[in-house]
Scaffold this motif. Sequence first.
Motif, PDB file in Angstrom:
ATOM      1  N   UNK A  43       0.846  -1.204   0.000  1.00  0.00           N
ATOM      2  CA  UNK A  43       0.000   0.000   0.000  1.00  0.00           C
ATOM      3  C   UNK A  43       0.881   1.253   0.000  1.00  0.00           C
ATOM      4  N   UNK A  44       1.910   1.215   0.869  1.00  0.00           N
ATOM      5  CA  UNK A  44       2.781   2.392   0.949  1.00  0.00           C
ATOM      6  C   UNK A  44       3.540   2.580  -0.349  1.00  0.00           C
ATOM      7  N   UNK A  50       2.531   4.994  -8.180  1.00  0.00           N
ATOM      8  CA  UNK A  50       1.593   5.802  -8.963  1.00  0.00           C
ATOM      9  C   UNK A  50       2.266   7.046  -9.523  1.00  0.00           C
ATOM     10  N   UNK A  51       3.057   7.699  -8.656  1.00  0.00           N
ATOM     11  CA  UNK A  51       3.747   8.908  -9.090  1.00  0.00           C
ATOM     12  C   UNK A  51       4.765   8.561 -10.155  1.00  0.00           C
ATOM     13  N   UNK A  55       5.100  10.088 -13.912  1.00  0.00           N
ATOM     14  CA  UNK A  55       6.237  10.923 -14.297  1.00  0.00           C
ATOM     15  C   UNK A  55       7.126  10.286 -15.351  1.00  0.00           C
ATOM     16  N   UNK A  58      13.363   7.181 -15.888  1.00  0.00           N
ATOM     17  CA  UNK A  58      14.472   8.046 -15.480  1.00  0.00           C
ATOM     18  C   UNK A  58      14.539   8.242 -13.989  1.00  0.00           C
ATOM     19  N   UNK A  59      13.628   7.620 -13.277  1.00  0.00           N
ATOM     20  CA  UNK A  59      13.668   7.741 -11.827  1.00  0.00           C
ATOM     21  C   UNK A  59      13.674   6.356 -11.209  1.00  0.00           C
ATOM     22  N   UNK A  60      14.019   6.337  -9.961  1.00  0.00           N
ATOM     23  CA  UNK A  60      14.090   5.041  -9.305  1.00  0.00           C
ATOM     24  C   UNK A  60      12.713   4.404  -9.240  1.00  0.00           C
TER      25      UNK A  60
ATOM     26  N   UNK B  21      -3.298   6.499   4.127  1.00  0.00           N
ATOM     27  CA  UNK B  21      -2.092   5.937   4.736  1.00  0.00           C
ATOM     28  C   UNK B  21      -1.536   6.894   5.793  1.00  0.00           C
ATOM     29  N   UNK B  24       4.549   9.028   6.873  1.00  0.00           N
ATOM     30  CA  UNK B  24       5.914   8.592   7.201  1.00  0.00           C
ATOM     31  C   UNK B  24       6.794   9.832   7.265  1.00  0.00           C
ATOM     32  N   UNK B 380      14.355  11.244  -2.454  1.00  0.00           N
ATOM     33  CA  UNK B 380      15.755  10.930  -2.133  1.00  0.00           C
ATOM     34  C   UNK B 380      16.475  10.422  -3.388  1.00  0.00           C
ATOM     35  N   UNK B 381      17.764  10.693  -3.439  1.00  0.00           N
ATOM     36  CA  UNK B 381      18.559  10.139  -4.541  1.00  0.00           C
ATOM     37  C   UNK B 381      19.045   8.757  -4.143  1.00  0.00           C
ATOM     38  N   UNK B 382      19.222   7.900  -5.116  1.00  0.00           N
ATOM     39  CA  UNK B 382      19.674   6.539  -4.812  1.00  0.00           C
ATOM     40  C   UNK B 382      20.491   6.030  -5.988  1.00  0.00           C
ATOM     41  N   UNK B 458      19.673   8.869  -9.616  1.00  0.00           N
ATOM     42  CA  UNK B 458      18.365   9.452  -9.904  1.00  0.00           C
ATOM     43  C   UNK B 458      17.573   9.720  -8.627  1.00  0.00           C
ATOM     44  N   UNK B 459      16.749  10.721  -8.695  1.00  0.00           N
ATOM     45  CA  UNK B 459      15.950  11.087  -7.524  1.00  0.00           C
ATOM     46  C   UNK B 459      14.639  10.305  -7.537  1.00  0.00           C
ATOM     47  N   UNK B 460      14.229   9.841  -6.369  1.00  0.00           N
ATOM     48  CA  UNK B 460      12.933   9.163  -6.254  1.00  0.00           C
ATOM     49  C   UNK B 460      11.812  10.169  -6.465  1.00  0.00           C
ATOM     50  N   UNK B 461      10.671   9.700  -6.968  1.00  0.00           N
ATOM     51  CA  UNK B 461       9.543  10.617  -7.089  1.00  0.00           C
ATOM     52  C   UNK B 461       9.087  11.101  -5.727  1.00  0.00           C
ATOM     53  N   UNK B 462       8.521  12.307  -5.707  1.00  0.00           N
ATOM     54  CA  UNK B 462       8.038  12.834  -4.430  1.00  0.00           C
ATOM     55  C   UNK B 462       6.736  12.150  -4.059  1.00  0.00           C
ATOM     56  N   UNK B 463       6.409  12.186  -2.792  1.00  0.00           N
ATOM     57  CA  UNK B 463       5.233  11.487  -2.287  1.00  0.00           C
ATOM     58  C   UNK B 463       3.961  12.141  -2.819  1.00  0.00           C
ATOM     59  N   UNK B 464       2.991  11.326  -3.091  1.00  0.00           N
ATOM     60  CA  UNK B 464       1.706  11.855  -3.546  1.00  0.00           C
ATOM     61  C   UNK B 464       0.612  11.395  -2.605  1.00  0.00           C
ATOM     62  N   UNK B 466      -1.896   9.871  -3.794  1.00  0.00           N
ATOM     63  CA  UNK B 466      -2.652   8.943  -4.639  1.00  0.00           C
ATOM     64  C   UNK B 466      -3.258   7.828  -3.804  1.00  0.00           C
ATOM     65  N   UNK B 467      -4.325   7.339  -4.247  1.00  0.00           N
ATOM     66  CA  UNK B 467      -4.962   6.233  -3.526  1.00  0.00           C
ATOM     67  C   UNK B 467      -4.096   4.997  -3.651  1.00  0.00           C
ATOM     68  N   UNK B 468      -4.144   4.175  -2.666  1.00  0.00           N
ATOM     69  CA  UNK B 468      -3.293   3.008  -2.693  1.00  0.00           C
ATOM     70  C   UNK B 468      -3.771   2.013  -3.747  1.00  0.00           C
TER      71      UNK B 468
END
Lengths: 61, 898
Positions: A43-44, A50-51, A55, A58-60, B21, B24, B380-382, B458-464, B466-468
Amino acid sequence: MINFIVVASTAISVGFVVFWSLWPWFRKSIEKPKYTVLENDRRFRGQTANVNAAQGSGQNP
Amino acid sequence: LAEYTINLDAAPQQDFDAGPLPRTEYDLVRWHGLAAMITVVVSAMFGIAVATKFNFPNFLGGHAWDTWGRLRYNHTEGIFFGWLGNAFIAFFYYVTPRLTNHTVTSRKLGWAIFLIWNFAVVLPGWVLVCMGFGQPLEWAEFPMIVAFFVVLAFALMIIQFVMPFFRVPAGDLFVSGWYIIGGLVFTAFAYPIGNLVPQLVPGAQGAAFSGLWIHDAVGLFVTPFGLAMSYYVITAATERPIYSHFLSMLGFWLLFFIYPLNGTHHYIYSAIPMSAQRGAIVASVYLGLDVILVVTNLLLSLRNSSSKVGGDVALRFIWFGVVAYLIVSLQGSIQALMPVNRFIHFSDWVIGHSHLAMIGFASFTAAGALAHVWRNTPGARYNERAMNWSFWLLAVGLTIMVVDLTAAGLVQSQIWVSRAPWIDSVRAAAPYWLTRIFSGFPIIGGFILFWIGLVTGPRNPVESNATQIQPAYAEDSDSVSGGSHRAPSILSYAFVVAFVAGFGFFVLSFVVLGIIPAVQLEAEIKKTAPPFRQPLTASEQRGRVIYGREGCAYCHTEQVRSVASDIQRFGAPTEAWETTYDYPHLWGTRRIGPDLARENGLRSDDWQYAHLFNPRSTVPDSIMPSYPWMFEASAAKPTREAVDLVAYLRSLGRERVLAQGPGQDLQASIGMQMTSDPEADDNASRPETFPRITVAGLDDSAPRFPSESFDPDRTAHGRAVFEHNCSGCHGLNADGNGIASTGLLPKPVNLRSEHFSDAHLATVLWDGVYGTAMPAWRQLDKEDLGDIIAYVRSLQSNVVTASMSANELAGTKALYYALCSSCHGADGRGDGPAAGALKPSPVNFHVRQPSAERAFTVIHDGIPGSSMPAWRTVLTDDQIKLLIRYVQQFYEKEITPP
């Protein structure tokens, strides 16, 4: 001291096994958290997924 | 079992709150993660510096702040609190919402914990230790003021992370949650006890409590959180449930019951009651069995996932950690067994073991969890590639280090059980220590790459919001763990049960390992302590604090264990009553230098000062740090700190000596035959290093070593032994001008300016010279001692055959009687009426013949630091020359003692 450790360790182990073998609800309920946590983790991660999908690459993951 | 554990296709029914949710706190995840990386690199640098000082003791210079002991404290505390502590907290922020479906208690509280942990614990801890405020308690080296903030942080962490679990029924709580609650609660109690009790309860009784924390630091702080990480990341990364939650819970309860009972296995063969020692040994074996259970479950959870383990670096870190956990735990169980412990304890084997635990298990697991958390942290970048390189560098470095230290430990242990001198073990370990330095570079490189992996890529997407998404199997209603299966009410609240694990088992171990042995020891001390005691003086007490603060106890133990090799080398085993003034105890758990429990009377203060000022001056191959800041530019000018420290060293074992009745040998009192040398004859009746005060330069009981000065091989070997052991004081040329000589009074003898009988040299080497810095050399092999004698004899010119006319003889004899005989005796045997009160004893001219030049200097100028006065204002030069010829004629006329 030694007797105490041996007896108590055995009691803990045997207690678990007896519970497990005698009571079906215990067998089922004690395994339940391993599924629940997996479910919750998905779920988390769904948020990020989704994001990510929105997008593009190119991203993790 | 298979029905309930292997059914991967079974679909669990969602019975948690499917609403929004919980939040975090990713900011706190990131900050703690970065703090972990900064501190692990700094801590690893401390480690490299400490390791380098083993081979290059003067590395970084002779400053107080960067001495070995202080950097050693900062190395382990930095790894413990800085690296692992921050990594664990970062993981808690990530995992608590996922385990409880609730957010942590407070974001503000989170920042308070971050600030306390890093800016009231780690950073000030390092600074204060460097400033000389460390304390000699393992895993508790930061000073007490810092310990207060650690406890505060744990209390806040319980509020922050445990409270969300309050709403989770036990039946729903994943094993990681159990470990987090239990570990936090247990450590919140065990840490202050481990810090405080040894300061309040002395010696052996305090050690019983101390052992509790030493082991719980790894067992109930590192291990529970490491396992919490392992179980969670394996589940999340494989996207499959673990093999058996039943086995994981069985493992959890056994671990929390057994682990705290292991503590005393750090003090096998010590003065702690044998019942407690045996209990700890049995608990250690049971612990090994429990770990097999836990690891089997974890590895079965990875079955059919080899490609994932190979391709997913976070999972690979975890897998490595799990395997290391199995190895190190089984190693620990075996080490606790008495026959093994007797051999390898105190050696580098144990250091290899602890690095396998703290890097192989704890750090790999923490790195795996941090990598997993990081790649799922929005924004975060990873950098997966850097992580991959980090894994291999860490794996290679650790493997080399552990193998190397294990081998070094075996070599040291083998030397310790032999009759070889202690310094041989230091020399033998040197190549291994050098290898250890190089093994540290890939490790620190691995940590740096790991850090790079967290800030590049690469940077992780930012939190949204969005529904689970719904998992694929969520629609399957035939779950084996459906919501209809509810735990009964007694297990409704997980935190209650987990508190039992944390607090209940803490109380159990506190009573079993601390209180009961302390009560037994109290009774034993009452029974065995001598009626009159001599507590430490104020100066000795101050010296004790310095000894603790400089980390001396981390290389020198203060406990002679009840094993033959210890007794043979150091003397009678340490008894509990001897430690009743030790707040805290300084028993130590490792030996680089020899044990100091019986240091009293072994060496002179001058020797100690010279050794502290520059250890290589008195022991050329020593790797001990120098302490020049305790002196005013010279070993002859000690500051008050050096005086206090030497006073403390002088006090070690004093009470035991005073408690011995006249003629009562230490070894006889323990009723053991310690020598393995069948030719050791009557000398076996006392410990080898026990010194004697010899008057007149001869000791009948000293063995007469076979010295063959005509044999060039023996002489050459004697020279090599001399250079390794004697040249610091006597000089490479044996002229008494070694680098330590400037701080010694009386100065070391110029071996080229006098003639010595074999018997006298044997006595000096066997007993030392009371009142001088010359120690007894009984730890050297007798053949080596014989070769030293051969070498010394080879330096000397021919014996002078003095002759005098009747007139000269009569006049000089009268002069000798008037001025010299009260000390040197009527016949020149050093047994005059005043001789017994003088230190060093007056020269016996029957066993020593000074050259004319040497004798003239001595009579004319006296010997500073001895009772020999300058006679230049009393005697003319001619009279002195006559006296020289008079005493020279005594030589080797009679070599039996008076």
